[in-house]
Design a protein around this motif. Sequence first.
Motif, PDB file in Angstrom:
ATOM      1  N   ASN A 153      51.008  26.301  38.128  1.00  0.00           N
ATOM      2  CA  ASN A 153      51.888  26.705  37.512  1.00  0.00           C
ATOM      3  C   ASN A 153      51.285  26.358  36.420  1.00  0.00           C
ATOM      4  OD1 ASN A 153      53.818  27.758  35.407  1.00  0.00           O
ATOM      5  ND2 ASN A 153      55.373  25.982  35.093  1.00  0.00           N
ATOM      6  N   PRO A 154      50.671  27.692  35.409  1.00  0.00           N
ATOM      7  CA  PRO A 154      50.742  29.075  35.824  1.00  0.00           C
ATOM      8  C   PRO A 154      49.735  29.810  37.136  1.00  0.00           C
ATOM      9  CG  PRO A 154      48.987  29.123  33.939  1.00  0.00           C
ATOM     10  CD  PRO A 154      49.638  27.999  34.521  1.00  0.00           C
ATOM     11  N   PRO A 155      50.609  30.496  37.416  1.00  0.00           N
ATOM     12  CA  PRO A 155      49.393  31.337  39.182  1.00  0.00           C
ATOM     13  C   PRO A 155      48.223  31.256  38.793  1.00  0.00           C
ATOM     14  CG  PRO A 155      51.426  32.726  38.635  1.00  0.00           C
ATOM     15  CD  PRO A 155      51.254  31.394  37.092  1.00  0.00           C
ATOM     16  N   LYS A 156      47.657  30.938  39.553  1.00  0.00           N
ATOM     17  CA  LYS A 156      46.212  30.684  39.323  1.00  0.00           C
ATOM     18  C   LYS A 156      45.355  32.248  40.078  1.00  0.00           C
ATOM     19  CE  LYS A 156      44.766  25.950  40.472  1.00  0.00           C
ATOM     20  NZ  LYS A 156      45.713  25.715  40.940  1.00  0.00           N
ATOM     21  N   VAL A 157      46.673  33.274  39.987  1.00  0.00           N
ATOM     22  CA  VAL A 157      46.398  34.630  40.776  1.00  0.00           C
ATOM     23  C   VAL A 157      46.414  35.469  39.357  1.00  0.00           C
ATOM     24  CG1 VAL A 157      47.302  36.577  42.044  1.00  0.00           C
ATOM     25  CG2 VAL A 157      47.761  34.662  42.869  1.00  0.00           C
ATOM     26  N   VAL A 158      45.700  36.432  39.323  1.00  0.00           N
ATOM     27  CA  VAL A 158      44.866  36.841  38.257  1.00  0.00           C
ATOM     28  C   VAL A 158      45.580  38.303  38.315  1.00  0.00           C
ATOM     29  CG1 VAL A 158      44.320  35.995  37.048  1.00  0.00           C
ATOM     30  CG2 VAL A 158      43.135  37.371  38.310  1.00  0.00           C
ATOM     31  N   TYR A 159      46.022  39.227  39.806  1.00  0.00           N
ATOM     32  CA  TYR A 159      45.729  40.067  40.000  1.00  0.00           C
ATOM     33  C   TYR A 159      46.860  40.178  41.934  1.00  0.00           C
ATOM     34  CZ  TYR A 159      44.511  44.977  41.456  1.00  0.00           C
ATOM     35  OH  TYR A 159      44.279  46.924  41.671  1.00  0.00           O
ATOM     36  N   VAL A 160      47.332  41.424  41.612  1.00  0.00           N
ATOM     37  CA  VAL A 160      48.265  41.417  42.702  1.00  0.00           C
ATOM     38  C   VAL A 160      48.374  42.832  43.294  1.00  0.00           C
ATOM     39  CG1 VAL A 160      50.426  41.078  43.843  1.00  0.00           C
ATOM     40  CG2 VAL A 160      50.068  39.081  42.147  1.00  0.00           C
ATOM     41  N   PHE A 161      48.096  42.604  44.680  1.00  0.00           N
ATOM     42  CA  PHE A 161      47.738  44.396  45.413  1.00  0.00           C
ATOM     43  C   PHE A 161      49.065  44.883  46.240  1.00  0.00           C
ATOM     44  CE2 PHE A 161      45.776  47.334  48.377  1.00  0.00           C
ATOM     45  CZ  PHE A 161      44.717  48.759  47.163  1.00  0.00           C
ATOM     46  N   SER A 162      50.007  45.367  46.586  1.00  0.00           N
ATOM     47  CA  SER A 162      51.023  45.499  46.796  1.00  0.00           C
ATOM     48  C   SER A 162      51.466  47.130  47.341  1.00  0.00           C
ATOM     49  CB  SER A 162      52.054  44.744  46.026  1.00  0.00           C
ATOM     50  OG  SER A 162      53.454  44.299  47.170  1.00  0.00           O
ATOM     51  N   ASP A 163      51.476  46.386  48.843  1.00  0.00           N
ATOM     52  CA  ASP A 163      52.503  47.664  49.718  1.00  0.00           C
ATOM     53  C   ASP A 163      53.828  48.112  49.283  1.00  0.00           C
ATOM     54  OD1 ASP A 163      52.329  49.180  51.782  1.00  0.00           O
ATOM     55  OD2 ASP A 163      52.240  48.398  52.853  1.00  0.00           O
TER      56      ASP A 163
END
Length: 124
Positions: free
Chosen positions: A48-58
Amino acid sequence: MKILIVDDEKDVEMLFRQKFRKEIKNGNLELVFAFSGAEAMRVLEESNPPKVVYVFSDINMPGMTGLELLDKIKEKYPQINVSMISAYGDSDNYNKAIKSGAKEFFTKPINFDSLREEIKALMN
């Protein structure tokens, strides 16, 4: 930069690792994989906050769909960019995704050159 790829097809991991081999090797990119919407949310909640900056989702996944995941991410983590992918380039899914806050919409097979440009733009 940490990117989360969400797809119920496990062979996607090998493909992404192969296509972004150079970026991973030189430390510019860290890829994390989730094979369901619920698993993706768990990954985002790890820090928190997430370390992910980009999500690529089906979009089409059993259980939580990619569009439902997009809504949850945008509600809880509005700062995270999310792009959607679908085997079907239908305008209905495209319109729903963009209206819900998706940054981009890709169709399968993925144009990795376009995706690489998208990621480069986020790095700058």
